[in-house]
Design an enzyme around this catalytic site. Structure first.
Site, PDB file in Angstrom:
ATOM      1  N   LYS A  89       0.851  -1.185   0.000  1.00 55.73           N
ATOM      2  CA  LYS A  89       0.000   0.000   0.000  1.00 55.73           C
ATOM      3  C   LYS A  89       0.894   1.245   0.000  1.00 55.73           C
ATOM      4  O   LYS A  89       1.933   1.279   0.660  1.00 55.73           O
ATOM      5  CB  LYS A  89      -0.887  -0.022   1.241  1.00 55.73           C
ATOM      6  CG  LYS A  89      -1.984   1.035   1.281  1.00 55.73           C
ATOM      7  CD  LYS A  89      -2.862   0.805   2.499  1.00 55.73           C
ATOM      8  CE  LYS A  89      -3.953   1.838   2.631  1.00 55.73           C
ATOM      9  NZ  LYS A  89      -4.812   1.593   3.822  1.00 55.73           N
ATOM     10  N   SER A 170      -9.638   1.404   3.007  1.00 58.72           N
ATOM     11  CA  SER A 170      -8.790   2.225   2.160  1.00 58.72           C
ATOM     12  C   SER A 170      -7.653   1.431   1.493  1.00 58.72           C
ATOM     13  O   SER A 170      -6.928   1.978   0.659  1.00 58.72           O
ATOM     14  CB  SER A 170      -8.166   3.365   2.978  1.00 58.72           C
ATOM     15  OG  SER A 170      -7.283   2.871   3.979  1.00 58.72           O
ATOM     16  N   SER A 194      -9.917  -0.734   7.228  1.00 57.34           N
ATOM     17  CA  SER A 194      -9.277  -0.572   5.922  1.00 57.34           C
ATOM     18  C   SER A 194      -8.639  -1.832   5.370  1.00 57.34           C
ATOM     19  O   SER A 194      -8.250  -1.877   4.208  1.00 57.34           O
ATOM     20  CB  SER A 194      -8.225   0.542   5.988  1.00 57.34           C
ATOM     21  OG  SER A 194      -8.848   1.789   6.170  1.00 57.34           O
TER      22      SER A 194
END
Length: 488
Positions: A89, A170, A194
């Site tokens: 990420k 996310s 997330s």
């Protein structure tokens, strides 16, 4: 396009163990595996259906893979992830040629001088950092109306199971990339759902670890109390492999000092009878805003399967704290404070000395932010102090002190090994308590939307959660790969 040297024995979805076996058998090299994934990213992520999960490719991935091939030939396997390509990420710092922008145009050129602690562990285990993934901008702390699949830097990420479905956030790109087989595994982060949310929406396994099991050093922060990093994989075994590598004590992250003296070898504890004798609470009072993810028929089938696997079910379990409505209180106070610390200490300089300067960049370039930045702006009204009475009271409640409604106390009082939730409906209360959760694919709704279940347990009970999840996975084998070639 297919690589002829791989076509005779390779299949799209493959596990860490299968990759190692192919290496050992001389049928595959890390260099060719990296080329294979780069080919898929070119055809299906950056073209074709344009999933847009991958934001940056590591330009050194191929020479790193070649070096690891030579090392394997000369000295054998370095560690548990030798030659395994991994996506990160894009809020996770890497000391290489890739930026760490957290989805923000304002940070699109920032490059860390140091690897995040977990990245060092991955590299030490022989992993190849293939690239970074798109994410909801600043973990969905920018605009109220901003979709979970969007960032000002990366644009929109699509769900491999259907572009009409919400891909979740996310850790949006980290989930979509593994679901679409752009890498075998990835790392995402979690402050409040997330990891769990996109995992359920992309038919993946993820682990949101106990706060303190995995270091957060080198990750752009939001919350001291709730930030976590964890694996996103297609199988429970791969999640166990990955978590075992990134777990560990870090002198720069005080929370890791709370770890047990010894972290279990999670892979070695996986058994098909792992659910037998476990005491599992069944949660049914799910939040109405989660209804698009939940299929009650599939959930009931999960409950029955766990009973068949020998689990003792406590049906049903009430957790009043889930619907208390104060879930973002601690993060609201901590996000501005933590970002101020990040900007003050970031090396090299990000261009901002403080949160207020970062916000001003949004004000100065408002035309670049079509969904607004009201969630970012509201942080200026939150007192930049962690001695605030409201903050302290909420933090104590989240820790379960003098709060019988807390998840932690429900687990303890009813002697539960875990609580079963439909989809990711535990995300808020589990995140606030800092407790571990594991999500596993549990089928598909009639329209093809993935459905998953989440198990949440006591602090540092990841070993128990892995055992239950593995037993369920092996008894059902419900995950199906998406057909991204059919996406419009």
């Amino acid at each position: 396009m297919q690589f002829s040297l791989m076509a005779n024995y390779w299949h799209e979805e493959t596990t860490i163990a299968e990759i190692h076996q192919a290496y050992d058998d001389g049928k595959l090299t890390a260099k060719n595996l990296v080329l294979y994934y780069l080919n898929r990213i070119a055809l299906w992520d950056q073209d074709g259906p344009y999933i847009n999960a991958v934001s940056d490719i590591n330009p050194d991935a191929l020479p790193i893979a070649e070096a690891l091939d030579k090392e394997r030939a000369q000295n054998g396997r370095r560690g548990a992830l030798h030659g395994i390509p991994i996506l990160l990420k894009e809020n996770i710092g890497t000391a290489d040629k890739m930026p760490t922008p957290a989805g923000s145009i304002a940070l699109e050129n920032w490059r860390s001088r140091e690897d995040a602690f977990l990245v060092k562990q991955l590299r030490d285990a022989g992993a190849i950092i293939l690239g970074k993934t798109n994410m909801t901008e600043l973990a969905h702390r920018i605009g109220t109306n901003m979709p979970e699949n969007y960032s000002s830097r990366g644009g929109y990420v699509l769900c491999p199971y259907g572009t009409q479905f919400d891909v979740g956030g996310s850790s949006t790109g980290s989930a979509a990339a593994v679901a679409a087989n752009f890498a075998p595994v990835s790392i995402g982060t979690d402050t409040s759902g997330s990891l769990l949310n996109p995992a359920t929406r992309n038919s993946l396994v993820t682990v949101k670890p106990t706060i303190g099991l995995v270091s957060r050093t080198g990750i752009i922060p939001l919350s001291y109390a709730q930030d976590a990093a964890g694996p996103m994989t297609q199988t429970v075994a791969d999640a166990a492999h990955l978590l075992g590598v990134i777990a560990g004590k870090d002198s720069q992250d005080a929370e890791t000092k709370t770890q047990p003296l010894k972290i279990p070898n999670y892979v070695d504890t996986l058994r098909k009878d792992g659910a037998e004798g476990k005491r599992i609470g069944i949660f049914r009072d799910y939040q109405p805003n989660m209804s698009d993810q939940i299929d009650l028929t599939l959930y009931e089938e999960t409950v029955l399967r766990l009973k068949d696997l020998g689990a003792t079910l406590v049906d049903s379990v009430s957790i009043p704290a889930i619907n208390r409505g104060d879930g973002d209180a601690v993060v609201s106070y901590e996000s501005r404070h933590s970002l101020n610390n990040f900007f003050a200490r970031a090396d090299p300089f990000t261009g901002f000395y403080s949160f207020d300067e970062f916000l001003q960049s949004y004000e100065d370039h408002s035309h670049l932010h079509k969904y607004g930045y009201d969630r970012l702006r509201v942080r200026t009204s939150v007192e930049n102090s962690l001695s605030n009475a409201s903050y302290l009271v909420q933090k104590l409640r989240d820790e379960g002190l003098d709060d019988p409604q807390s998840l932690d106390n429900v687990l303890q009082d009813q002697a539960l090994d875990a609580v079963l939730f439909p989809s990711s409906s535990s995300y808020d209360v589990a995140a606030r308590a800092g407790l571990p959760s594991i999500t596993v694919p549990a089928g598909y709704k009639e329209n093809g939307r993935p459905f998953g279940i989440t198990l949440t347990g006591n602090a540092f009970s990841e070993e128990t959660l892995f055992q239950i999840a593995f037993a369920y996975e092996q008894a059902t084998m419900l995950r199906k790969k998406p057909d991204i070639t059919q996406q419009p």
